[in-house]
Scaffold this motif. Structure first.
Motif, PDB file in Angstrom:
ATOM      1  N   TYR A 211      11.323 -12.843 -11.985  1.00  0.00           N
ATOM      2  CA  TYR A 211      11.857 -12.268 -10.742  1.00  0.00           C
ATOM      3  C   TYR A 211      10.769 -12.274  -9.676  1.00  0.00           C
ATOM      4  N   ILE A 212      11.167 -12.031  -8.421  1.00  0.00           N
ATOM      5  CA  ILE A 212      10.247 -11.950  -7.296  1.00  0.00           C
ATOM      6  C   ILE A 212       9.818 -10.503  -7.108  1.00  0.00           C
ATOM      7  N   HIS A 213       8.527 -10.302  -6.927  1.00  0.00           N
ATOM      8  CA  HIS A 213       7.973  -8.962  -6.747  1.00  0.00           C
ATOM      9  C   HIS A 213       7.148  -8.955  -5.462  1.00  0.00           C
ATOM     10  N   VAL A 214       7.488  -8.065  -4.526  1.00  0.00           N
ATOM     11  CA  VAL A 214       6.758  -7.929  -3.266  1.00  0.00           C
ATOM     12  C   VAL A 214       6.114  -6.552  -3.245  1.00  0.00           C
ATOM     13  N   PHE A 215       4.792  -6.509  -3.077  1.00  0.00           N
ATOM     14  CA  PHE A 215       4.073  -5.235  -3.165  1.00  0.00           C
ATOM     15  C   PHE A 215       3.393  -4.913  -1.837  1.00  0.00           C
ATOM     16  N   PHE A 216       3.777  -3.775  -1.242  1.00  0.00           N
ATOM     17  CA  PHE A 216       3.177  -3.267  -0.015  1.00  0.00           C
ATOM     18  C   PHE A 216       2.188  -2.155  -0.391  1.00  0.00           C
ATOM     19  N   ALA A 217       0.907  -2.428  -0.240  1.00  0.00           N
ATOM     20  CA  ALA A 217      -0.130  -1.421  -0.544  1.00  0.00           C
ATOM     21  C   ALA A 217      -0.370  -0.596   0.720  1.00  0.00           C
ATOM     22  N   LEU A 218       0.450   0.413   0.934  1.00  0.00           N
ATOM     23  CA  LEU A 218       0.365   1.202   2.165  1.00  0.00           C
ATOM     24  C   LEU A 218      -0.966   1.944   2.241  1.00  0.00           C
ATOM     25  N   ASN A 219      -1.207   2.796   1.272  1.00  0.00           N
ATOM     26  CA  ASN A 219      -2.503   3.471   1.154  1.00  0.00           C
ATOM     27  C   ASN A 219      -2.889   3.420  -0.319  1.00  0.00           C
ATOM     28  N   SER A 220      -3.128   2.229  -0.769  1.00  0.00           N
ATOM     29  CA  SER A 220      -3.404   2.002  -2.193  1.00  0.00           C
ATOM     30  C   SER A 220      -4.020   0.622  -2.326  1.00  0.00           C
ATOM     31  N   ASP A 221      -4.260   0.210  -3.544  1.00  0.00           N
ATOM     32  CA  ASP A 221      -4.615  -1.182  -3.807  1.00  0.00           C
ATOM     33  C   ASP A 221      -3.963  -1.553  -5.119  1.00  0.00           C
ATOM     34  N   ARG A 222      -3.777  -2.830  -5.357  1.00  0.00           N
ATOM     35  CA  ARG A 222      -3.151  -3.263  -6.605  1.00  0.00           C
ATOM     36  C   ARG A 222      -3.664  -4.643  -6.964  1.00  0.00           C
TER      37      ARG A 222
END
Length: 367
Positions: free
Chosen positions: A111-122
């Motif tokens: 599947y497609i995964h989109v990650f928005f690191a607003l105030n984080s990191d990944r």
């Protein structure tokens, strides 16, 4: 310890420590920059953070919008979750934790995964090797085909993020035949290979943040939430992939900045943070640092991904949100504390940034 149900999947007990060890052994630098709090490590040893995810489970399901609180590993996370009948799944998380953390994702199908690191990191790893990463304020998109993906993050105050999961067939149905994303996707799928769809993580714009805020706190009646959220979600995804097309990605020039220039930009950031009530103008700041205004504008944005004014606004808004959630200070007082002479101007800026008025955040903290 028994099975725990999470809206995004099933957390369960299993010997999954070897997945983390493989990541740490293949990436020696992590042992100096990433570690688990002692108490958290003990809790995770008994119940490793692992969940099974099957994107197919959301297809043809009725629209769902739900909020929940999870407590695990001496941590607490507030979750807002959206499920679309088209099979799209969105989760917004706000995490309070004493430790760095990790999660093992067992994927039933790609599947497609989109990650928005607003105030984080990944950082995501497959078989111990880095797949891609996002620093605070950036977004990255992935194709997950591997049966297991490990995600790592570093502890931050008031960590927040958004992840969007999309069926591949739905994603492809909206792509032109000659789209570079379709080409990249097909190459990965032919090799059954996970990969990053962006060459570099992209900056999250003010408009994207506003759309996320509107999705998490939709100001419409329940009967229209499905239509409202679907429209906002598709707009958010379109903006995200469109901005990458035009090269609005993290510049690698930052890596080539001299130590002196990086130090100078760090000093500029510290000055701004210490004077939020009355921030210096660009001319004042450049004079104080003994540098040129144009250089200051250029290199501050290269270092921190935003303008000086944008950074001032971001820090002010995050501070405002923190004070509002405490619920014990009047909005007018918070406005003055952050340097806004006009409370109406403060409220308008807050709503523009988060999508809701300050009183909504303050009232929700009292529930």
């Amino acid at each position: 310890m028994g099975e725990k149900i999470c809206n995004s999947g099933i957390l369960y007990v299993g010997m999954h420590r070897d997945s983390l060890e493989k990541v740490l052994s293949n990436n020696a630098h992590l042992r100096d920059t990433w570690s688990l709090d002692e108490q958290v490590a003990q809790e995770m040893a008994g119940a490793p953070p692992r969940y099974a995810f099957d994107i197919r489970s959301f297809i043809n399901q009725p629209f769902q919008f739900r909020k929940n609180s999870l407590q695990q590993y001496s941590s607490q996370m507030e979750i807002a979750e959206i499920v679309m009948p088209q099979g799209i799944h969105l989760m917004h998380g706000e995490l309070t934790s004493p430790s760095d953390g990790y999660i093992c994702i067992d994927s039933a199908v790609p599947y497609i995964h989109v990650f928005f690191a607003l105030n984080s990191d990944r950082q995501y790893y497959v078989d111990g090797h880095l797949l891609g990463s996002s620093t605070a304020g950036h977004v990255q998109s992935y194709l997950f085909t591997a049966p297991q993906v490990v995600g790592l993050w570093h502890r931050r105050d008031a960590e927040s993020f958004v992840e969007i999961n999309i069926p591949i067939s739905l994603f492809e149905s909206h792509l032109p035949i000659d789209s570079p994303f379709r080409v990249a996707l097909r190459k990965f799928l032919e090799k059954s290979q996970s990969g990053s769809l962006f060459d570099d993580s992209a900056l999250i714009s003010v408009l994207q943040k506003r759309l996320i805020a509107e999705l998490v706190n939709p100001e419409v009646d329940d009967e229209w939430k499905s239509l409202f959220c679907f429209g906002k979600l598709m707009e958010l995804l379109a903006l995200t992939f469109d901005q990458h097309k035009f090269g609005n990605t993290v510049s690698r020039t930052d890596n080539n900045l001299s130590p002196e220039m990086k130090k100078l930009m760090a000093e500029a950031k510290e000055i701004v943070e210490s004077r939020l009530t009355d921030p210096p103008s660009l001319a004042q700041l450049s004079a104080e640092l003994g540098t040129n205004e144009n250089y200051l504008k250029k290199y501050f944005k290269l270092c921190y991904g935003t303008t000086i004014y944008g950074y001032v606004t971001e820090v002010r808004m995050q501070k405002a949100k923190s004070l509002l959630t405490q619920g014990d200070r009047p909005i007018n007082e918070i406005s003055r504390f952050l340097g806004y002479n006009n409370p109406a101007h403060f409220s308008a800026s807050f709503k523009k940034h988060f999508g809701v008025k300050p009183k909504v955040i303050q009232q929700s903290s009292k529930v």
